[in-house]
Write an enzyme that holds these catalytic residues in place. Sequence first.
Site, PDB file in Angstrom:
ATOM      1  CB  SER A  41     -63.141  62.309  32.521  1.00 41.64           C
ATOM      2  OG  SER A  41     -62.983  61.120  33.592  1.00 41.64           O
ATOM      3  CG  ASP A 325     -66.364  66.218  39.054  1.00 42.46           C
ATOM      4  OD1 ASP A 325     -65.506  65.395  39.373  1.00 42.46           O
ATOM      5  OD2 ASP A 325     -66.508  66.414  37.822  1.00 42.46           O
ATOM      6  CG  HIS A 328     -63.235  63.905  37.221  1.00 39.41           C
ATOM      7  ND1 HIS A 328     -64.559  64.460  36.808  1.00 39.41           N
ATOM      8  CD2 HIS A 328     -63.120  62.926  36.347  1.00 39.41           C
ATOM      9  CE1 HIS A 328     -65.053  63.272  36.040  1.00 39.41           C
ATOM     10  NE2 HIS A 328     -64.005  62.401  35.625  1.00 39.41           N
TER      11      HIS A 328
END
Length: 362
Positions: A41, A325, A328
């Site tokens: 990610s 978040d 991240h």
Amino acid sequence: MKRGLCTSVLLVLTLVLVEYTVEGLAEENQQPPAVYIFGDSTVDVGTNNHLKDCRTKADSPYYGIDFDFSRPTGRFTNGHNIADLIVRHLGYKRSPPPFLSLINRMSGFQSAILRGVNFASGGSGIFDQTGNVTYIQVVALGKQIQQFATVCSNITKVLGKAKADELLSKSIFIISAGSNDIFEYSENRTVLPAIFMDKLIEAYTTQIEELYNLGARKFAVLSVGAIGCVPKIRALNHGNCVDQVNQLAQAFYTLVSSVLQQFSSQYTEFNYSLGNLYEVTMTTILNYLVEGYKEIRTPCCGDANTTCHFGGNLCNNRNQYLFWDMFHPTQVASDTAARVLLFSEATELVNPNNISRLAVIP
Ligand SMILES: *[C@@H]1O[C@H](CO)[C@@H](O)[C@H](O)[C@H]1NC(C)=O
Ligand SMILES: *[C@@H]1O[C@H](CO)[C@@H](O)[C@H](O)[C@H]1NC(C)=O
Ligand SMILES: *[C@@H]1O[C@H](CO)[C@@H](O)[C@H](O)[C@H]1NC(C)=O
Ligand SMILES: *[C@@H]1O[C@H](CO)[C@@H](O)[C@H](O)[C@H]1NC(C)=O
Ligand SMILES: *[C@@H]1O[C@H](CO)[C@@H](O)[C@H](O)[C@H]1NC(C)=O
Ligand SMILES: *[C@@H]1O[C@H](CO)[C@@H](O)[C@H](O)[C@H]1NC(C)=O
């Protein structure tokens, strides 16, 4: 923190100075012909949107709130991620699209793959099984490399073998993986850390070698960040970083570093840039006020235990947060890191080449 104050002051100076050397490489016309991106990610630009059963997608607000038209794209951040920002500083106008978006496209596949492709999938890892239970459907790094092998055959078909080899040898291969393997291991330490780490590095070594065998010559490897300090992990430890997790990230860096050194002595055309994202993040955490952050513990969107979602918690000043978040970084944090990896001369942060130098190695 065991590191001395002096080093830390030096590093923060580097981080700040780097802000002033942001000229893209485009004008010097040293842009690599293509960029191929692999991993999780940290560098996914929408792969997971194409996976029907995947349980980790950044395809709804507030993800993408600072992207063009505030559009959620599948990037796990408020705007651009570190892959986008590296590619942009290399002089590209557009970040390479997800492989899964290209194969579903009717036209333009052949010209797109000559400029670059992004294979990264959020939640995935170096191990095939990483993310498979938690997120049901992700594209593991091994599978991403298989997809790249297909792309290679497509490139060869278009250009012929010699031209294809030349294109690949001048292209940059960005790889950012390992965090999810370490997260999963940390949740469930079934073997000793050294044994886990050996297996992980063995798998990674094989994968990097596969890319080399397919024609990759310039590797920009992003090591694991200070993942013991992400909000989700801090929440398990009264808001403090979890040293055990950070130690795994540091060990990963050390081992990857020796693997890459080994490859460059073994293969005459193997060149690389290894980014120490652990140090880059830690430097920011230790000096966050100097770097202009106000909040480095809690995320801007959602909270330490709640995923980022529309209608939930959202901070006002996204440029003052390190984390977007629970896992991240914000776009601004990724931009700082991207600039360091591209332009810094501090070997503690990036070595033996920064990415801008890697790009111009003949
Ligand atoms: C992932 O999980 C599915 C369903 O449980 C299983 O069929 C598959 O073999 C698993 N894949 C890996 C790589 O572990
Ligand atoms: C790319 O290569 C694969 C494997 O050789 C082939 O199946 C596929 O049709 C090719 N795609 C295009 C668009 O040429
Ligand atoms: C931990 O790992 C063991 C062995 O692989 C497995 O049987 C168990 O289900 C795992 N537990 C969790 C919580 O993932
Ligand atoms: C590129 O890699 C080769 C070994 O693979 C090495 O001899 C050479 O010094 C490297 N170039 C740079 C600029 O690092
Ligand atoms: C998150 O969960 C942990 C433990 O379950 C708890 O101690 C902490 O207060 C929670 N944090 C937030 C922001 O809800
Ligand atoms: C990148 O690294 C090289 C070699 O360490 C250094 O000379 C250069 O100043 C660094 N920065 C840029 C923008 O190339």
